[in-house]
Design a protein around this motif. Sequence first.
Motif, mmCIF file in Angstrom:
data_model
loop_
_atom_site.group_PDB
_atom_site.id
_atom_site.type_symbol
_atom_site.label_atom_id
_atom_site.label_comp_id
_atom_site.label_asym_id
_atom_site.label_seq_id
_atom_site.Cartn_x
_atom_site.Cartn_y
_atom_site.Cartn_z
ATOM 1 N N THR A 1 -23.872 -36.658 -32.252
ATOM 2 C CA THR A 1 -24.678 -35.661 -32.957
ATOM 3 C C THR A 1 -26.129 -36.124 -33.111
ATOM 4 O O THR A 1 -27.055 -35.320 -32.983
ATOM 5 N N ARG A 2 -26.341 -37.401 -33.362
ATOM 6 C CA ARG A 2 -27.707 -37.891 -33.526
ATOM 7 C C ARG A 2 -28.475 -37.857 -32.213
ATOM 8 O O ARG A 2 -29.645 -37.453 -32.185
ATOM 9 N N GLU A 3 -27.829 -38.285 -31.125
ATOM 10 C CA GLU A 3 -28.528 -38.231 -29.843
ATOM 11 C C GLU A 3 -28.811 -36.790 -29.437
ATOM 12 O O GLU A 3 -29.887 -36.481 -28.919
ATOM 13 N N GLY A 4 -27.834 -35.893 -29.685
ATOM 14 C CA GLY A 4 -28.079 -34.485 -29.375
ATOM 15 C C GLY A 4 -29.198 -33.904 -30.217
ATOM 16 O O GLY A 4 -30.056 -33.165 -29.711
ATOM 17 N N ALA A 5 -29.219 -34.250 -31.519
ATOM 18 C CA ALA A 5 -30.285 -33.746 -32.394
ATOM 19 C C ALA A 5 -31.649 -34.303 -31.984
ATOM 20 O O ALA A 5 -32.660 -33.591 -32.037
ATOM 21 N N GLU A 6 -31.688 -35.561 -31.563
ATOM 22 C CA GLU A 6 -32.959 -36.140 -31.135
ATOM 23 C C GLU A 6 -33.484 -35.468 -29.870
ATOM 24 O O GLU A 6 -34.694 -35.224 -29.741
ATOM 25 N N ARG A 7 -32.600 -35.159 -28.948
ATOM 26 C CA ARG A 7 -33.036 -34.475 -27.720
ATOM 27 C C ARG A 7 -33.562 -33.071 -28.035
ATOM 28 O O ARG A 7 -34.597 -32.643 -27.510
ATOM 29 N N ILE A 8 -32.849 -32.360 -28.903
ATOM 30 C CA ILE A 8 -33.311 -31.024 -29.286
ATOM 31 C C ILE A 8 -34.647 -31.119 -30.016
ATOM 32 O O ILE A 8 -35.553 -30.307 -29.802
ATOM 33 N N ALA A 9 -34.779 -32.143 -30.888
ATOM 34 C CA ALA A 9 -36.023 -32.299 -31.641
ATOM 35 C C ALA A 9 -37.201 -32.586 -30.713
ATOM 36 O O ALA A 9 -38.317 -32.082 -30.928
ATOM 37 N N ARG A 10 -36.985 -33.393 -29.680
ATOM 38 C CA ARG A 10 -38.079 -33.680 -28.739
ATOM 39 C C ARG A 10 -38.512 -32.416 -27.998
ATOM 40 O O ARG A 10 -39.703 -32.197 -27.781
ATOM 41 N N ARG A 11 -37.555 -31.591 -27.620
ATOM 42 C CA ARG A 11 -37.916 -30.342 -26.935
ATOM 43 C C ARG A 11 -38.675 -29.401 -27.870
ATOM 44 O O ARG A 11 -39.656 -28.766 -27.454
ATOM 45 N N LEU A 12 -38.225 -29.307 -29.117
ATOM 46 C CA LEU A 12 -38.909 -28.425 -30.061
ATOM 47 C C LEU A 12 -40.308 -28.942 -30.379
ATOM 48 O O LEU A 12 -41.246 -28.153 -30.551
ATOM 49 N N THR A 13 -40.455 -30.273 -30.452
ATOM 50 C CA THR A 13 -41.771 -30.840 -30.721
ATOM 51 C C THR A 13 -42.734 -30.559 -29.580
ATOM 52 O O THR A 13 -43.903 -30.222 -29.795
ATOM 53 N N SER A 14 -42.250 -30.704 -28.343
ATOM 54 C CA SER A 14 -43.127 -30.453 -27.192
ATOM 55 C C SER A 14 -43.567 -29.004 -27.113
ATOM 56 O O SER A 14 -44.649 -28.700 -26.594
ATOM 57 N N SER A 15 -42.737 -28.089 -27.649
ATOM 58 C CA SER A 15 -43.101 -26.669 -27.628
ATOM 59 C C SER A 15 -43.804 -26.229 -28.916
ATOM 60 O O SER A 15 -44.113 -25.053 -29.069
ATOM 61 N N GLY A 16 -44.037 -27.179 -29.843
ATOM 62 C CA GLY A 16 -44.748 -26.863 -31.071
ATOM 63 C C GLY A 16 -43.931 -26.140 -32.124
ATOM 64 O O GLY A 16 -44.478 -25.627 -33.099
ATOM 65 N N ARG A 17 -42.613 -26.124 -31.981
ATOM 66 C CA ARG A 17 -41.755 -25.420 -32.946
ATOM 67 C C ARG A 17 -41.281 -26.434 -33.989
ATOM 68 O O ARG A 17 -40.147 -26.891 -33.990
ATOM 69 N N MET A 18 -42.189 -26.749 -34.909
ATOM 70 C CA MET A 18 -41.922 -27.798 -35.880
ATOM 71 C C MET A 18 -40.907 -27.372 -36.937
ATOM 72 O O MET A 18 -40.140 -28.194 -37.444
#
Length: 564
Positions: free
Chosen positions: A292-309
């Motif tokens: 769950t943590r690795e999945g959440a980190e990957r999703i967070a990196r994608r959202l950060t790159s798209s500016g969806r904070m």
Amino acid sequence: MARIRLILLVALLVPVPGNAAQIPGLTSRSVASPPAAVSSFVDPLGRETPHGAVMGFLGAAQDENYSLAAQYFQPSPGRRRVNVAEEQDLAAQLLAVINQKILASSLDALSRDPQGRLDDGLPADQELLSGLRDSAGIFAIELLRLDDDRGNKLWFISRKTLNSIPEVYDSLHFAGFERKLPPFFAKTRVLSMPLWQWVAILIAAPLAILIGWAFSLIPRCALRYYWKRRGSAAAPSHSLFHIGPATLLLSALVHYVFVFYIGASIVYRYYYRRAIWVFLAFAFYWMVVRVTREGAERIARRLTSSGRMAERSIVSLARRVLEVFIFITITLIVLSGLGVNVTAALAGLGIGGLAIGLGAQKTFENLLGGISILTDKALLIGDACRIGNQVGTVEDIGLRSTKLRTEDRTVVTIPNGTVATAVLENYRQRDKILFRQIVRLRYDLSSEHIRYVLDEIRSVLKQNSRVEDVSSRVRFLRFAEYAVEVEVYAYILVRDYLEFLDLQEQLLLSILDSIEKTGAAIAVPSQATLVASDAWIDPEKAKAAKAEISKSSDRGNSGGSVPT
């Protein structure tokens, strides 16, 4: 946080006294469970319940007290005398058969009620301890509830089962294997279990870890190959020799199967199963949390790159809530596997949760406040804002609090309940920044000169493309104490404050250049005393004013006399 949850899991998983028998080898009666129902008669061998009868027999046979173990057998019909030696041999054979044919989990299925289970489709005074399926079908031990010599209802192992034991014993795989071992390993017993089985269990531990690592290596190599083909920078950082939760999970399963395969005593397997159950819960929880943590980190990196904070913050909060939910679920499953009444535990949790909720209103207020902040997108990680009288940049929005990094580089922690109810000013959401200045000009300027200065300042604003033309204005504001005040009001079409400071600096310098160009000067607050012999008022204008005043007085007096 994860370590604290694991420590709590250990505390919750301690077996409840009375739920299991004690370690065999001390006394033959120590393994007999107490009866579940209150009865006026207490059998010293614990035969009031099916579970107590089986565990009592296993304890006696494990201690090699076969004469005591034979007392758990159904008495011979017709009060026929039995051969004591044959009964003792039969007890030893039955123990060997149970060790290889019965799963440890089947012992928990036995009823702890004196009347047995009434919903299993069997007669009221009959119970079955089911084992593994073989070529002859499913092996099972039949238990009967009979009257003893004193008329007490007790549970015994039926003669029907005992008559089939010699044939089943001869078919066991390790019956002949033990005869081939050196007598020292076969006859020496440690805690009532043959020495060769202890040696096999110890040797199997590193082999199980090796097998678990080999099986877990296959998906890890596949993932590495997948990320390498994609050229992703998010490839796993662990080495191939890393022992993770998946390795431990597989190793525990392999070792458990091996312990059953070598025919280790079911009494030890009964407790070993409980220990391995807790270990599996640790490994499974560790593995799920890592995924769950690795999945959440990957999703967070994608959202950060798209500016969806905002979405990134919600993912972080959801991950923490999910970890708590997984922890509680695994704890309840393990407690159920250990024989704890989970229904009663859930009822207790409901009552305890109500009490905790009443005493932890602030905690729930902060939790709901954090959810409302993230769902409303009032604040995002990285926002510059003002919360009450605190100004800083949002570093984290957690379950309980929001953290601000101030200009002094300190971290201010504000409860989410306070953030949700406070006056919140978010600087990130502004679309433009106000530029407002007061220019003070000297009083010795003529009106035409002031008009000229105003026009020059207006032209400075119009020439800058970053200044909003519709809302900009330059106005003669007031006669101040020491100067003539001119207001310069405009919006700069930028969002970033540092960029605004740069444009503001350019505008101020341009306005200063335009004032110097017109020959005007910025007023400096000062006081001066003037001594002059000449009158300040033009004599001709003064004479005309006096004449007007005199005329006004004459018109007032002609209206009538003033009463005394």
